[in-house]
Design a protein around this motif. Structure first.
Motif, PDB file in Angstrom:
ATOM      1  N   LEU A  50       0.844  -1.193   0.000  1.00 38.18           N
ATOM      2  CA  LEU A  50       0.000   0.000   0.000  1.00 38.18           C
ATOM      3  C   LEU A  50       0.881   1.245   0.000  1.00 38.18           C
ATOM      4  CD1 LEU A  50      -2.823   1.342   0.361  1.00 38.18           C
ATOM      5  CD2 LEU A  50      -2.429   1.178   2.834  1.00 38.18           C
ATOM      6  N   ALA A  51       0.562   2.180  -0.864  1.00 41.65           N
ATOM      7  CA  ALA A  51       1.280   3.458  -0.859  1.00 41.65           C
ATOM      8  C   ALA A  51       0.428   4.511  -0.178  1.00 41.65           C
ATOM      9  CB  ALA A  51       1.610   3.879  -2.297  1.00 41.65           C
ATOM     10  N   ASP A  52      -0.759   4.782  -0.698  1.00 38.29           N
ATOM     11  CA  ASP A  52      -1.672   5.753  -0.099  1.00 38.29           C
ATOM     12  C   ASP A  52      -3.084   5.194  -0.046  1.00 38.29           C
ATOM     13  OD1 ASP A  52      -0.116   8.061   0.500  1.00 38.29           O
ATOM     14  OD2 ASP A  52       0.020   8.501  -1.643  1.00 38.29           O
ATOM     15  N   ASP A  53      -3.759   5.479   1.024  1.00 30.28           N
ATOM     16  CA  ASP A  53      -5.179   5.157   1.131  1.00 30.28           C
ATOM     17  C   ASP A  53      -5.840   6.367   1.790  1.00 30.28           C
ATOM     18  OD1 ASP A  53      -7.678   4.102   1.306  1.00 30.28           O
ATOM     19  OD2 ASP A  53      -7.117   2.335   2.472  1.00 30.28           O
ATOM     20  N   LEU A  54      -6.299   7.295   0.971  1.00 31.08           N
ATOM     21  CA  LEU A  54      -6.760   8.588   1.462  1.00 31.08           C
ATOM     22  C   LEU A  54      -8.222   8.818   1.086  1.00 31.08           C
ATOM     23  CD1 LEU A  54      -3.685  10.646   0.175  1.00 31.08           C
ATOM     24  CD2 LEU A  54      -3.998   9.689   2.473  1.00 31.08           C
ATOM     25  N   ASP A  55      -8.985   9.270   2.064  1.00 32.20           N
ATOM     26  CA  ASP A  55     -10.364   9.663   1.794  1.00 32.20           C
ATOM     27  C   ASP A  55     -10.364  11.133   1.399  1.00 32.20           C
ATOM     28  OD1 ASP A  55     -13.008  10.226   1.633  1.00 32.20           O
ATOM     29  OD2 ASP A  55     -13.493   9.672   3.699  1.00 32.20           O
ATOM     30  N   LEU A  56     -10.540  11.376   0.117  1.00 32.86           N
ATOM     31  CA  LEU A  56     -10.527  12.762  -0.371  1.00 32.86           C
ATOM     32  C   LEU A  56     -11.921  13.375  -0.345  1.00 32.86           C
ATOM     33  CD1 LEU A  56      -8.133  12.390  -3.453  1.00 32.86           C
ATOM     34  CD2 LEU A  56      -7.554  12.886  -1.073  1.00 32.86           C
TER      35      LEU A  56
ATOM     36  N   PHE B  34     -14.432  13.200  -2.215  1.00 36.36           N
ATOM     37  CA  PHE B  34     -15.070  12.881  -3.497  1.00 36.36           C
ATOM     38  C   PHE B  34     -14.585  11.554  -4.050  1.00 36.36           C
ATOM     39  CE2 PHE B  34     -11.176  13.961  -5.678  1.00 36.36           C
ATOM     40  CZ  PHE B  34     -10.627  14.977  -4.905  1.00 36.36           C
ATOM     41  N   MET B  35     -13.489  11.040  -3.498  1.00 35.13           N
ATOM     42  CA  MET B  35     -12.993   9.738  -3.942  1.00 35.13           C
ATOM     43  C   MET B  35     -12.023   9.167  -2.910  1.00 35.13           C
ATOM     44  SD  MET B  35      -9.956  10.469  -6.768  1.00 35.13           S
ATOM     45  CE  MET B  35      -9.615   8.743  -6.992  1.00 35.13           C
ATOM     46  N   ARG B  36     -11.833   7.873  -2.995  1.00 38.87           N
ATOM     47  CA  ARG B  36     -10.815   7.206  -2.178  1.00 38.87           C
ATOM     48  C   ARG B  36      -9.558   7.079  -3.040  1.00 38.87           C
ATOM     49  NH1 ARG B  36     -11.329   0.995   0.167  1.00 38.87           N
ATOM     50  NH2 ARG B  36      -9.306   0.904   1.232  1.00 38.87           N
ATOM     51  N   TRP B  37      -8.520   7.767  -2.646  1.00 40.51           N
ATOM     52  CA  TRP B  37      -7.247   7.737  -3.388  1.00 40.51           C
ATOM     53  C   TRP B  37      -6.455   6.534  -2.870  1.00 40.51           C
ATOM     54  CZ3 TRP B  37      -5.270  10.166  -7.523  1.00 40.51           C
ATOM     55  CH2 TRP B  37      -3.892  10.066  -7.757  1.00 40.51           C
ATOM     56  N   LEU B  38      -6.476   5.484  -3.655  1.00 39.54           N
ATOM     57  CA  LEU B  38      -5.878   4.225  -3.218  1.00 39.54           C
ATOM     58  C   LEU B  38      -4.772   3.846  -4.195  1.00 39.54           C
ATOM     59  CD1 LEU B  38      -6.050   1.715  -1.307  1.00 39.54           C
ATOM     60  CD2 LEU B  38      -7.681   0.745  -2.946  1.00 39.54           C
ATOM     61  N   THR B  39      -3.547   3.836  -3.703  1.00 42.51           N
ATOM     62  CA  THR B  39      -2.427   3.487  -4.588  1.00 42.51           C
ATOM     63  C   THR B  39      -1.578   2.381  -3.972  1.00 42.51           C
ATOM     64  OG1 THR B  39      -0.931   5.163  -3.665  1.00 42.51           O
ATOM     65  CG2 THR B  39      -2.314   5.839  -5.517  1.00 42.51           C
ATOM     66  N   VAL B  40      -0.993   1.613  -4.853  1.00 47.69           N
ATOM     67  CA  VAL B  40      -0.063   0.555  -4.437  1.00 47.69           C
ATOM     68  C   VAL B  40       1.225   0.715  -5.235  1.00 47.69           C
ATOM     69  CG1 VAL B  40      -1.839  -1.104  -3.745  1.00 47.69           C
ATOM     70  CG2 VAL B  40      -1.066  -1.046  -6.132  1.00 47.69           C
ATOM     71  N   ARG B  41       2.261   0.032  -4.776  1.00 48.11           N
ATOM     72  CA  ARG B  41       3.549   0.122  -5.476  1.00 48.11           C
ATOM     73  C   ARG B  41       4.352  -1.144  -5.201  1.00 48.11           C
ATOM     74  NH1 ARG B  41       5.325   4.761  -1.218  1.00 48.11           N
ATOM     75  NH2 ARG B  41       5.668   3.384   0.553  1.00 48.11           N
ATOM     76  N   VAL B  42       5.354  -1.326  -6.006  1.00 43.59           N
ATOM     77  CA  VAL B  42       6.280  -2.436  -5.775  1.00 43.59           C
ATOM     78  C   VAL B  42       7.125  -2.079  -4.557  1.00 43.59           C
ATOM     79  CG1 VAL B  42       8.277  -3.663  -6.716  1.00 43.59           C
ATOM     80  CG2 VAL B  42       6.347  -3.075  -8.214  1.00 43.59           C
ATOM     81  N   PRO B  43       7.257  -2.987  -3.578  1.00 50.68           N
ATOM     82  CA  PRO B  43       8.107  -2.691  -2.416  1.00 50.68           C
ATOM     83  C   PRO B  43       9.513  -2.293  -2.878  1.00 50.68           C
ATOM     84  CG  PRO B  43       6.856  -4.692  -2.018  1.00 50.68           C
ATOM     85  CD  PRO B  43       6.616  -4.306  -3.457  1.00 50.68           C
ATOM     86  N   GLY B  44      10.005  -1.211  -2.338  1.00 54.10           N
ATOM     87  CA  GLY B  44      11.335  -0.738  -2.701  1.00 54.10           C
ATOM     88  C   GLY B  44      11.351   0.184  -3.907  1.00 54.10           C
ATOM     89  N   ASP B  45      10.192   0.457  -4.469  1.00 54.24           N
ATOM     90  CA  ASP B  45      10.130   1.349  -5.638  1.00 54.24           C
ATOM     91  C   ASP B  45       9.127   2.464  -5.351  1.00 54.24           C
ATOM     92  OD1 ASP B  45      10.358   2.507  -8.122  1.00 54.24           O
ATOM     93  OD2 ASP B  45       9.165   0.995  -9.167  1.00 54.24           O
ATOM     94  N   PRO B  46       9.497   3.418  -4.476  1.00 53.57           N
ATOM     95  CA  PRO B  46       8.538   4.443  -4.055  1.00 53.57           C
ATOM     96  C   PRO B  46       8.186   5.452  -5.137  1.00 53.57           C
ATOM     97  CG  PRO B  46      10.707   4.919  -3.172  1.00 53.57           C
ATOM     98  CD  PRO B  46      10.809   3.576  -3.834  1.00 53.57           C
ATOM     99  N   GLY B  47       8.918   5.465  -6.215  1.00 49.32           N
ATOM    100  CA  GLY B  47       8.703   6.494  -7.219  1.00 49.32           C
ATOM    101  C   GLY B  47       7.616   6.180  -8.231  1.00 49.32           C
ATOM    102  N   ARG B  48       7.002   5.017  -8.121  1.00 44.15           N
ATOM    103  CA  ARG B  48       6.004   4.653  -9.132  1.00 44.15           C
ATOM    104  C   ARG B  48       4.810   3.997  -8.447  1.00 44.15           C
ATOM    105  NH1 ARG B  48       8.709   1.719 -13.992  1.00 44.15           N
ATOM    106  NH2 ARG B  48      10.202   3.262 -13.283  1.00 44.15           N
TER     107      ARG B  48
END
Lengths: 140, 143
Positions: A30-36, A38-52
């Motif tokens: 899990l990268a971000d799980d934010l209640d905005l 108007f939407m749930r901003w839910l992002t994931v990423r490859v462990p060790g690759d914070p830039g994508r």
């Protein structure tokens, strides 16, 4: 002019189910799980690759009207939405074995190709994901 | 699958599972009964639903998958046409050549003459090299 692709997006039909699949089953984090609001901003990423990060975006209003959402859902579940991820690994065979044991739907068997060793899976909604151990371009 | 709320979403996802089975094991003896089981549908319901969802019969989809794979092998290897024909799931060279020409519009050996394939991800080759069923190739004698 540019230096990286930092975010991409795919549509999902249920964000809780998507989060469980992409983290617990697939092994992303899990990268971000934010209640905005108007939407749930839910992002994931490859462990060790914070830039994508990959945004797991829910199909439906307010981003699209109900009728459009129905079309999008139909396309997604038929595998025709176009959402597609390619994830690289150092050991495609181990990844294949792990995901097979976890019951992931394999839609393209592990095989050696001119560019590397890879296989294809589907997420619970119909998105295609490709997992590959790529050869150096000079080698392929 | 909890997120697939409507019947069509659930049906589509199960039909996609059967279509993926054809993509994954195209060389295998995949009859419609087995494919219907993968989609958790009766044989007749599966054939009808598959055509509604994807615009062609399961049989035709499987033929196109096999021909697409043969197209790749013809251009990426030096193997005999007969070997390729058997590997992709056809039972005879005659049916392979006939189906290939019907779908692609030219013979396997003519197609091979187009040269080597470039190294791009195989899923794109699979998708984009698959000859369209939504406009079959013109008959060779008219081409």
């Amino acid at each position: 002019m540019y230096n990286a692709i930092n975010r991409s997006q795919i549509f999902v039909l249920d964000q809780n189910e998507a989060l469980d699949f992409y983290t617990t089953t697939l092994g992303l984090e899990l990268a971000d799980d934010l209640d905005l609001g108007f939407m749930r901003w839910l992002t994931v990423r490859v462990p060790g690759d914070p830039g994508r990060e990959i945004l797991l975006e829910l199909v439906g209003p307010p981003a699209m009207d109900e009728a459009t959402a129905e079309v999008a859902k139909e396309l997604l579940t038929k595998g025709a939405m176009g959402g597609w991820l390619s994830i690289s690994t150092d050991d495609a065979r181990a990844a294949y074995d792990t995901l097979s044991e976890r019951g992931v739907e394999i839609n393209d068997e592990l095989a050696e190709k001119p560019y590397g060793i890879d296989f294809g899976i589907r997420d619970p909604f119909g998105n295609a994901i490709r997992i590959g151990q790529l050869f150096d371009r000079e080698e392929s | 699958m909890g997120s697939l709320n409507s019947r069509f979403e659930n049906d589509n996802r199960r039909l996609l599972r059967a279509r993926d089975l054809m993509d994954r094991r195209y060389w295998d003896d995949l009859d419609v009964t087995r494919l219907g089981q993968a989609a958790e549908m009766s044989r007749a319901h599966f054939i009808r639903s598959f055509k509604e969802a994807f615009g062609e019969t399961p049989h035709r989809y499987l033929q196109r998958r096999r021909v697409e794979r043969a197209m790749y092998l013809l251009r990426a290897t030096n193997r005999q046409v007969t070997d390729i024909c058997m590997e992709v799931g056809f039972s005879s060279l005659g049916s392979f050549s006939r189906t290939f020409a019907e779908i692609v519009g030219e013979s396997p050996s003519t197609f091979r003459g187009r040269g080597l394939m470039p190294p791009v991800p195989s899923c794109f080759i699979k998708t984009w090299m698959r000859p369209s069923t939504f406009g079959e190739a013109e008959r060779i004698d008219n081409a």
